[in-house]
Design a protein around this motif. Structure first.
Motif, PDB file in Angstrom:
ATOM      1  N   LEU A 104      -9.996  19.998 -12.764  1.00  0.00           N
ATOM      2  CA  LEU A 104      -9.335  19.918 -11.459  1.00  0.00           C
ATOM      3  C   LEU A 104     -10.295  20.282 -10.324  1.00  0.00           C
ATOM      4  O   LEU A 104     -10.308  19.632  -9.276  1.00  0.00           O
ATOM      5  CB  LEU A 104      -8.105  20.820 -11.422  1.00  0.00           C
ATOM      6  N   CYS A 105     -11.100  21.302 -10.531  1.00  0.00           N
ATOM      7  CA  CYS A 105     -12.077  21.705  -9.505  1.00  0.00           C
ATOM      8  C   CYS A 105     -13.152  20.642  -9.311  1.00  0.00           C
ATOM      9  O   CYS A 105     -13.544  20.352  -8.177  1.00  0.00           O
ATOM     10  CB  CYS A 105     -12.710  23.043  -9.874  1.00  0.00           C
ATOM     11  N   VAL A 106     -13.628  20.065 -10.400  1.00  0.00           N
ATOM     12  CA  VAL A 106     -14.631  18.996 -10.305  1.00  0.00           C
ATOM     13  C   VAL A 106     -14.035  17.802  -9.568  1.00  0.00           C
ATOM     14  O   VAL A 106     -14.666  17.233  -8.670  1.00  0.00           O
ATOM     15  CB  VAL A 106     -15.159  18.594 -11.700  1.00  0.00           C
ATOM     16  N   ASP A 107     -12.803  17.434  -9.904  1.00  0.00           N
ATOM     17  CA  ASP A 107     -12.149  16.307  -9.248  1.00  0.00           C
ATOM     18  C   ASP A 107     -12.003  16.572  -7.747  1.00  0.00           C
ATOM     19  O   ASP A 107     -12.307  15.705  -6.923  1.00  0.00           O
ATOM     20  CB  ASP A 107     -10.784  16.047  -9.879  1.00  0.00           C
ATOM     21  N   HIS A 108     -11.574  17.757  -7.396  1.00  0.00           N
ATOM     22  CA  HIS A 108     -11.423  18.110  -5.981  1.00  0.00           C
ATOM     23  C   HIS A 108     -12.760  18.016  -5.251  1.00  0.00           C
ATOM     24  O   HIS A 108     -12.832  17.469  -4.138  1.00  0.00           O
ATOM     25  CB  HIS A 108     -10.835  19.512  -5.851  1.00  0.00           C
ATOM     26  N   MET A 109     -13.797  18.526  -5.873  1.00  0.00           N
ATOM     27  CA  MET A 109     -15.130  18.484  -5.267  1.00  0.00           C
ATOM     28  C   MET A 109     -15.595  17.041  -5.101  1.00  0.00           C
ATOM     29  O   MET A 109     -16.063  16.656  -4.028  1.00  0.00           O
ATOM     30  CB  MET A 109     -16.128  19.258  -6.130  1.00  0.00           C
ATOM     31  N   LEU A 110     -15.460  16.233  -6.150  1.00  0.00           N
ATOM     32  CA  LEU A 110     -15.954  14.858  -6.094  1.00  0.00           C
ATOM     33  C   LEU A 110     -15.164  14.011  -5.107  1.00  0.00           C
ATOM     34  O   LEU A 110     -15.726  13.107  -4.479  1.00  0.00           O
ATOM     35  CB  LEU A 110     -15.939  14.231  -7.484  1.00  0.00           C
ATOM     36  N   GLN A 111     -13.876  14.305  -4.935  1.00  0.00           N
ATOM     37  CA  GLN A 111     -13.076  13.565  -3.957  1.00  0.00           C
ATOM     38  C   GLN A 111     -13.621  13.754  -2.546  1.00  0.00           C
ATOM     39  O   GLN A 111     -13.467  12.874  -1.699  1.00  0.00           O
ATOM     40  CB  GLN A 111     -11.620  14.007  -4.015  1.00  0.00           C
ATOM     41  N   GLN A 112     -14.252  14.876  -2.306  1.00  0.00           N
ATOM     42  CA  GLN A 112     -14.844  15.131  -0.988  1.00  0.00           C
ATOM     43  C   GLN A 112     -16.176  14.400  -0.801  1.00  0.00           C
ATOM     44  O   GLN A 112     -16.643  14.244   0.330  1.00  0.00           O
ATOM     45  CB  GLN A 112     -15.048  16.634  -0.798  1.00  0.00           C
ATOM     46  N   LEU A 113     -16.777  13.954  -1.889  1.00  0.00           N
ATOM     47  CA  LEU A 113     -18.108  13.353  -1.834  1.00  0.00           C
ATOM     48  C   LEU A 113     -18.113  11.844  -2.054  1.00  0.00           C
ATOM     49  O   LEU A 113     -19.099  11.181  -1.732  1.00  0.00           O
ATOM     50  CB  LEU A 113     -19.012  13.995  -2.896  1.00  0.00           C
ATOM     51  N   VAL A 114     -17.064  11.301  -2.607  1.00  0.00           N
ATOM     52  CA  VAL A 114     -17.042   9.898  -3.008  1.00  0.00           C
ATOM     53  C   VAL A 114     -16.911   8.988  -1.786  1.00  0.00           C
ATOM     54  O   VAL A 114     -16.220   9.309  -0.823  1.00  0.00           O
ATOM     55  CB  VAL A 114     -15.909   9.638  -4.038  1.00  0.00           C
ATOM     56  N   ASP A 115     -17.622   7.862  -1.830  1.00  0.00           N
ATOM     57  CA  ASP A 115     -17.506   6.893  -0.746  1.00  0.00           C
ATOM     58  C   ASP A 115     -16.443   5.850  -1.101  1.00  0.00           C
ATOM     59  O   ASP A 115     -15.797   5.941  -2.148  1.00  0.00           O
ATOM     60  CB  ASP A 115     -18.864   6.259  -0.408  1.00  0.00           C
ATOM     61  N   SER A 116     -16.282   4.854  -0.266  1.00  0.00           N
ATOM     62  CA  SER A 116     -15.229   3.848  -0.470  1.00  0.00           C
ATOM     63  C   SER A 116     -15.453   2.996  -1.721  1.00  0.00           C
ATOM     64  O   SER A 116     -14.517   2.385  -2.228  1.00  0.00           O
ATOM     65  CB  SER A 116     -15.119   2.948   0.753  1.00  0.00           C
ATOM     66  N   LYS A 117     -16.685   2.971  -2.242  1.00  0.00           N
ATOM     67  CA  LYS A 117     -16.992   2.199  -3.455  1.00  0.00           C
ATOM     68  C   LYS A 117     -16.877   3.039  -4.726  1.00  0.00           C
ATOM     69  O   LYS A 117     -17.189   2.572  -5.804  1.00  0.00           O
ATOM     70  CB  LYS A 117     -18.411   1.637  -3.368  1.00  0.00           C
ATOM     71  N   GLY A 118     -16.476   4.307  -4.579  1.00  0.00           N
ATOM     72  CA  GLY A 118     -16.385   5.191  -5.737  1.00  0.00           C
ATOM     73  C   GLY A 118     -17.721   5.788  -6.130  1.00  0.00           C
ATOM     74  O   GLY A 118     -17.860   6.315  -7.226  1.00  0.00           O
ATOM     75  N   GLN A 119     -18.700   5.716  -5.236  1.00  0.00           N
ATOM     76  CA  GLN A 119     -20.036   6.216  -5.537  1.00  0.00           C
ATOM     77  C   GLN A 119     -20.270   7.585  -4.914  1.00  0.00           C
ATOM     78  O   GLN A 119     -19.784   7.872  -3.821  1.00  0.00           O
ATOM     79  CB  GLN A 119     -21.092   5.243  -5.021  1.00  0.00           C
ATOM     80  N   ILE A 120     -21.050   8.384  -5.634  1.00  0.00           N
ATOM     81  CA  ILE A 120     -21.434   9.705  -5.165  1.00  0.00           C
ATOM     82  C   ILE A 120     -22.950   9.782  -5.301  1.00  0.00           C
ATOM     83  O   ILE A 120     -23.487   9.570  -6.387  1.00  0.00           O
ATOM     84  CB  ILE A 120     -20.770  10.809  -6.010  1.00  0.00           C
ATOM     85  N   THR A 121     -23.611  10.082  -4.214  1.00  0.00           N
ATOM     86  CA  THR A 121     -25.070  10.163  -4.271  1.00  0.00           C
ATOM     87  C   THR A 121     -25.501  11.601  -4.538  1.00  0.00           C
ATOM     88  O   THR A 121     -24.780  12.553  -4.222  1.00  0.00           O
ATOM     89  CB  THR A 121     -25.712   9.684  -2.957  1.00  0.00           C
ATOM     90  N   ILE A 122     -26.679  11.730  -5.089  1.00  0.00           N
ATOM     91  CA  ILE A 122     -27.264  13.051  -5.310  1.00  0.00           C
ATOM     92  C   ILE A 122     -27.457  13.752  -3.963  1.00  0.00           C
ATOM     93  O   ILE A 122     -27.249  14.957  -3.843  1.00  0.00           O
ATOM     94  CB  ILE A 122     -28.604  12.934  -6.076  1.00  0.00           C
ATOM     95  N   GLU A 123     -27.814  12.991  -2.956  1.00  0.00           N
ATOM     96  CA  GLU A 123     -28.001  13.570  -1.617  1.00  0.00           C
ATOM     97  C   GLU A 123     -26.697  14.167  -1.085  1.00  0.00           C
ATOM     98  O   GLU A 123     -26.714  15.243  -0.481  1.00  0.00           O
ATOM     99  CB  GLU A 123     -28.547  12.514  -0.640  1.00  0.00           C
ATOM    100  N   ALA A 124     -25.583  13.480  -1.313  1.00  0.00           N
ATOM    101  CA  ALA A 124     -24.282  14.009  -0.878  1.00  0.00           C
ATOM    102  C   ALA A 124     -23.940  15.288  -1.633  1.00  0.00           C
ATOM    103  O   ALA A 124     -23.411  16.238  -1.044  1.00  0.00           O
ATOM    104  CB  ALA A 124     -23.188  12.961  -1.083  1.00  0.00           C
TER     105      ALA A 124
END
Length: 166
Positions: free
Chosen positions: A126-146
């Motif tokens: 749940l914590c990982v999901d919450h964190m990733l939801q803040q970082l994900v872009d409209s394509k479902g991608q998360i960059t290392i920089e983010a």
């Protein structure tokens, strides 16, 4: 509402509250704190990545980085779990997940996750999901920089341990 709820399949009305006997501190001391299985954690996080269609982008080498490889203990798992822990702690007051993270020069981020002692997999996911939801872009991608920027914002306090020059 008191009474039966046939439409929901609940046959009885309100039930009296049943009090559970509280465990004494000596009972709790006798129980061993169990480490969670890292492979089960990776499986749960891979399922989360699939469910939410998360993709972590590492440079230009997207083909070789499957979610399972990215979530390996010597890849991004220590970083992701540590960020999830930092997101959980201020909100819920728990000191830590009891992470066992070791320095390893050959690991992707220089660290390996060896153990999680005090947190159930469900809380971590749940914590990982919450964190990733803040970082994900409209394509479902998360960059290392983010992720790095998020980490700097979240962990902007001074290091809790002295930094040694090598």
């Amino acid at each position: 509402m008191v009474g039966s709820y046939p439409s929901r399949g609940i046959p009885h009305g309100a039930r009296p509250v049943r009090r559970l006997a509280q465990a004494s501190s000596t009972d709790m001391e006798k129980e061993k704190i169990r480490m969670i299985d890292i492979e089960r954690l990776i499986d749960a996080l891979c399922a989360l990545f699939e469910l939410r269609s998360y993709r972590i982008i590492v440079g230009q080498q997207q083909k070789g980085w499957t979610p399972r490889r990215l979530l390996a203990p010597d890849a991004l798992l220590p970083v992701i779990i540590r960020l999830a822990e930092d997101q959980w702690t201020p909100t819920h007051g728990q000191a830590s997940f009891g992470l066992g993270i070791d320095h390893n020069e050959s690991a992707l981020c220089g660290h390996v996750l060896n153990a999680v002692h005090y947190a159930p997999i469900s809380v971590i996911v749940l914590c990982v999901d919450h964190m990733l939801q803040q970082l994900v872009d409209s394509k479902g991608q998360i960059t290392i920089e983010a992720m790095e920027e998020y980490a700097q914002e979240l962990c902007s306090d001074a290091h809790s341990q002295p930094v040694h020059a090598e």
